[in-house]
Design a protein around this motif. Structure first.
Motif, PDB file in Angstrom:
ATOM      1  N   PRO A  26       0.799  -1.231   0.000  1.00 22.46           N
ATOM      2  CA  PRO A  26       0.000   0.000   0.000  1.00 22.46           C
ATOM      3  C   PRO A  26       0.830   1.280   0.000  1.00 22.46           C
ATOM      4  N   GLY A  27       2.100   1.177   0.396  1.00 18.92           N
ATOM      5  CA  GLY A  27       2.937   2.375   0.447  1.00 18.92           C
ATOM      6  C   GLY A  27       3.624   2.715  -0.852  1.00 18.92           C
ATOM      7  N   ALA A  28       3.499   1.860  -1.880  1.00 18.50           N
ATOM      8  CA  ALA A  28       4.145   2.142  -3.164  1.00 18.50           C
ATOM      9  C   ALA A  28       3.509   3.358  -3.813  1.00 18.50           C
ATOM     10  N   ARG A  29       4.341   4.298  -4.252  1.00 16.15           N
ATOM     11  CA  ARG A  29       3.832   5.550  -4.805  1.00 16.15           C
ATOM     12  C   ARG A  29       3.448   5.439  -6.275  1.00 16.15           C
ATOM     13  N   ASP A  30       4.011   4.455  -6.975  1.00  8.73           N
ATOM     14  CA  ASP A  30       3.673   4.253  -8.375  1.00  8.73           C
ATOM     15  C   ASP A  30       3.936   2.791  -8.719  1.00  8.73           C
ATOM     16  N   VAL A  31       3.567   2.390  -9.932  1.00  7.17           N
ATOM     17  CA  VAL A  31       3.692   0.983 -10.309  1.00  7.17           C
ATOM     18  C   VAL A  31       5.149   0.529 -10.374  1.00  7.17           C
ATOM     19  N   PRO A  32       6.091   1.313 -10.930  1.00  7.64           N
ATOM     20  CA  PRO A  32       7.483   0.861 -10.900  1.00  7.64           C
ATOM     21  C   PRO A  32       8.000   0.615  -9.480  1.00  7.64           C
ATOM     22  N   TYR A 135      -0.778  -2.348 -26.225  1.00  6.01           N
ATOM     23  CA  TYR A 135      -1.434  -1.088 -26.502  1.00  6.01           C
ATOM     24  C   TYR A 135      -2.705  -0.953 -25.653  1.00  6.01           C
ATOM     25  N   GLY A 136      -2.636  -0.135 -24.632  1.00  5.39           N
ATOM     26  CA  GLY A 136      -3.817   0.150 -23.831  1.00  5.39           C
ATOM     27  C   GLY A 136      -4.224  -0.952 -22.884  1.00  5.39           C
ATOM     28  N   VAL A 137      -3.385  -1.966 -22.701  1.00  7.75           N
ATOM     29  CA  VAL A 137      -3.744  -3.099 -21.850  1.00  7.75           C
ATOM     30  C   VAL A 137      -2.555  -3.485 -20.968  1.00  7.75           C
ATOM     31  N   ARG A 138      -2.834  -3.778 -19.706  1.00 12.13           N
ATOM     32  CA  ARG A 138      -1.818  -4.259 -18.785  1.00 12.13           C
ATOM     33  C   ARG A 138      -2.251  -5.621 -18.264  1.00 12.13           C
ATOM     34  N   ILE A 139      -1.307  -6.563 -18.228  1.00 16.26           N
ATOM     35  CA  ILE A 139      -1.578  -7.929 -17.793  1.00 16.26           C
ATOM     36  C   ILE A 139      -0.989  -8.136 -16.400  1.00 16.26           C
ATOM     37  N   THR A 140      -1.770  -8.720 -15.518  1.00 16.88           N
ATOM     38  CA  THR A 140      -1.294  -8.993 -14.164  1.00 16.88           C
ATOM     39  C   THR A 140      -1.976 -10.252 -13.637  1.00 16.88           C
ATOM     40  N   VAL A 141      -1.656 -10.603 -12.389  1.00 20.01           N
ATOM     41  CA  VAL A 141      -2.138 -11.862 -11.804  1.00 20.01           C
ATOM     42  C   VAL A 141      -2.394 -11.676 -10.314  1.00 20.01           C
ATOM     43  N   PRO A 142      -3.263 -12.517  -9.719  1.00 17.44           N
ATOM     44  CA  PRO A 142      -3.475 -12.440  -8.277  1.00 17.44           C
ATOM     45  C   PRO A 142      -2.400 -13.139  -7.468  1.00 17.44           C
ATOM     46  N   VAL A 143      -1.637 -14.068  -8.092  1.00 28.18           N
ATOM     47  CA  VAL A 143      -0.527 -14.748  -7.423  1.00 28.18           C
ATOM     48  C   VAL A 143       0.701 -14.581  -8.310  1.00 28.18           C
ATOM     49  N   THR A 159      -2.318 -13.873   0.808  1.00 26.34           N
ATOM     50  CA  THR A 159      -1.066 -13.192   1.152  1.00 26.34           C
ATOM     51  C   THR A 159      -0.619 -12.281   0.021  1.00 26.34           C
ATOM     52  N   CYS A 160      -0.826 -12.728  -1.215  1.00 23.45           N
ATOM     53  CA  CYS A 160      -0.382 -11.964  -2.392  1.00 23.45           C
ATOM     54  C   CYS A 160      -1.345 -10.835  -2.751  1.00 23.45           C
ATOM     55  N   ARG A 161      -2.532 -10.842  -2.181  1.00 26.43           N
ATOM     56  CA  ARG A 161      -3.586  -9.898  -2.567  1.00 26.43           C
ATOM     57  C   ARG A 161      -3.171  -8.434  -2.540  1.00 26.43           C
ATOM     58  N   PRO A 162      -2.398  -7.956  -1.548  1.00 22.24           N
ATOM     59  CA  PRO A 162      -2.071  -6.522  -1.523  1.00 22.24           C
ATOM     60  C   PRO A 162      -1.329  -6.028  -2.761  1.00 22.24           C
ATOM     61  N   GLN A 187     -12.756 -15.247  -8.800  1.00 25.07           N
ATOM     62  CA  GLN A 187     -13.011 -15.306  -7.360  1.00 25.07           C
ATOM     63  C   GLN A 187     -11.991 -14.487  -6.579  1.00 25.07           C
ATOM     64  N   ALA A 188     -10.746 -14.461  -7.056  1.00 19.21           N
ATOM     65  CA  ALA A 188      -9.698 -13.700  -6.367  1.00 19.21           C
ATOM     66  C   ALA A 188      -9.871 -12.204  -6.551  1.00 19.21           C
ATOM     67  N   LEU A 189     -10.376 -11.782  -7.709  1.00 16.60           N
ATOM     68  CA  LEU A 189     -10.403 -10.358  -8.044  1.00 16.60           C
ATOM     69  C   LEU A 189     -11.438  -9.576  -7.245  1.00 16.60           C
ATOM     70  N   LEU A 190     -12.589 -10.153  -6.968  1.00 19.55           N
ATOM     71  CA  LEU A 190     -13.661  -9.384  -6.327  1.00 19.55           C
ATOM     72  C   LEU A 190     -13.248  -8.841  -4.960  1.00 19.55           C
ATOM     73  N   PRO A 191     -12.629  -9.633  -4.056  1.00 26.35           N
ATOM     74  CA  PRO A 191     -12.154  -9.040  -2.808  1.00 26.35           C
ATOM     75  C   PRO A 191     -10.998  -8.062  -3.002  1.00 26.35           C
ATOM     76  N   VAL A 192     -10.190  -8.279  -4.045  1.00 29.67           N
ATOM     77  CA  VAL A 192      -9.112  -7.339  -4.356  1.00 29.67           C
ATOM     78  C   VAL A 192      -9.691  -5.970  -4.686  1.00 29.67           C
ATOM     79  N   LEU A 193     -10.723  -5.949  -5.517  1.00 31.47           N
ATOM     80  CA  LEU A 193     -11.341  -4.677  -5.887  1.00 31.47           C
ATOM     81  C   LEU A 193     -11.956  -3.993  -4.679  1.00 31.47           C
ATOM     82  N   ALA A 194     -12.580  -4.776  -3.798  1.00 32.73           N
ATOM     83  CA  ALA A 194     -13.141  -4.193  -2.580  1.00 32.73           C
ATOM     84  C   ALA A 194     -12.040  -3.583  -1.720  1.00 32.73           C
ATOM     85  N   GLN A 195     -10.899  -4.286  -1.616  1.00 38.44           N
ATOM     86  CA  GLN A 195      -9.780  -3.765  -0.828  1.00 38.44           C
ATOM     87  C   GLN A 195      -9.240  -2.483  -1.435  1.00 38.44           C
TER      88      GLN A 195
END
Length: 267
Positions: A26-32, A135-143, A159-162, A187-195
Motif C-alpha cells: 500500500p505504500g508504493a507511490r507508483d507501479v514501478p 497497446y492500452g492493456v496491462r496484464i497482471t495476476v493475483p498470485v 497473502t499476495c492480494r495486496p 473469485q480472487a479479483l472481487l475481494p481485491v477490488l473491494a480492498q
C-alpha cells in the motif's frame, strides 16, 4: 536468449518481516516502485521453494537459461484503460523469462489473440526485450509466484492480494475494464477490488465465459466493467473448451468496454 539479464539473488531482504507484503504494497507511490518491491517478496515459503527448485532443475529444453525464479510483476502501460487478470506465472514460462504469460503455451495463445485484435505489437512473446509492446492493456495476476501444479492455496492467494490491490488502485485513474481469465482469477479479483476501494457487488456475480459485471467506483464515478473468459491453458485450448475465436471475442469485448475502439483484427 539475447537481452535476458539474469537477476542475482540477494541475501534475504526485509521481505521476510512480519506484515510483508500487506504493509509494503500500500505504500508504493507508483507501479514501478510497487514492482521493485514485489520482485523481492519471499512471503510464501512453499512458493519460494518451488520457484527456486524449478530454476535449479530446469526443463531440458531450457537448460541454458538463467531462470528468473522470482515473483513476476505485471506487464503493460501504466495508463492502461484495460487490464487482463490471469492466474499465476507458469513454472517454465514467466518463472523462467521474468515476464507474465511469456514463454509458455498459455502466453502463446494470449499474445496471438491480443495481436489479432490490435492490442499487441507482435503475436509472439519469448523473453523480456523481445520487442513486444501492449497497446492500452496491462496484464497482471493475483498470485505472482509460480505454484506447484498451477494451484496456489487460498492462503497464498490472500497473502499476495495486496500487490494486485495496489496495482489496480494505481491504475484506477484510467482503468475502465478488466478481462478476467479463469474462475480462480474471478473469485480472487472481487475481494481485491473491494480492498482497493471499488464497491462490492451484490449479489456476487458468477463466473462464466462471456460473463459480465459492472462495479461502481465511488472515487472516480466511473463503473469498472468485468468480462469473464476461460483461461487459455494448454488443456482448455487443446480440448477446444476455449478456441482462438472465443478468446478474441472476450478481448474485443473488454477493449470496447474500456474505450479502445477502432482496433484492427480478423472479421
Amino acid at each position: 536468449m539475447d537481452e535476458i539479464r539474469p537477476v542475482r539473488r540477494r541475501a534475504r531482504p526485509a521481505t521476510d518481516a512480519a506484515g510483508f507484503p500487506a504493509v509494503t504494497a500500500p505504500g508504493a507511490r507508483d507501479v514501478p516502485e510497487l514492482d521493485a518491491a514485489l520482485v523481492t517478496c519471499r512471503a510464501c515459503p512453499r512458493l519460494v521453494a518451488w520457484r527456486e527448485e524449478v530454476a535449479r532443475v530446469k526443463r531440458r529444453a531450457f537448460r541454458d537459461w538463467e531462470y528468473w525464479a522470482r515473483p513476476v510483476p505485471g506487464f503493460g502501460p501504466l495508463d492502461a484503460p484495460l487490464a487482463i487478470v490471469g492466474l499465476a506465472p507458469a513454472a517454465h514460462g514467466g518463472n523462467r523469462t521474468g515476464r507474465i504469460f511469456t514463454g509458455d503455451p498459455s502466453g502463446d495463445a494470449l499474445y496471438s489473440a491480443l495481436y489479432d485484435v490490435g492490442l499487441a505489437s507482435q503475436p509472439v512473446a519469448t523473453h523480456r526485450g523481445d520487442g513486444l509492446e501492449l497497446y492500452g492493456v496491462r496484464i497482471t495476476v493475483p498470485v505472482h509466484c509460480a505454484p506447484p501444479d498451477n494451484k496456489p492455496t487460498t492462503g497464498e492467494r490472500d497473502t499476495c492480494r495486496p500487490w494486485l490491490a495496489r496495482e489496480l488502485e494505481l491504475l484506477r485513474p484510467t482503468l475502465r475494464a478488466v478481462v478476467v481469465l479463469g474462475g480462480f482469477a474471478w473469485q480472487a479479483l472481487l475481494p481485491v477490488l473491494a480492498q482497493a476501494g471499488w464497491e462490492r457487488p451484490r449479489p456476487r456475480p458468477s463466473f462464466g465465459h462471456g460473463a459480465e459485471a459492472s462495479i461502481a467506483d465511488p472515487a472516480t464515478g466511473h463503473a469498472l466493467h468485468l468480462v469473464g473468459g476461460y483461461h487459455p491453458s494448454q488443456r482448455n485450448m487443446s480440448t477446444r473448451t476455449l478456441t482462438p475465436a472465443m478468446l478474441r471475442d472476450v478481448l474485443r469485448r473488454g477493449a470496447d468496454l474500456a474505450g479502445l475502439r477502432d482496433r484492427p483484427g480478423p472479421q
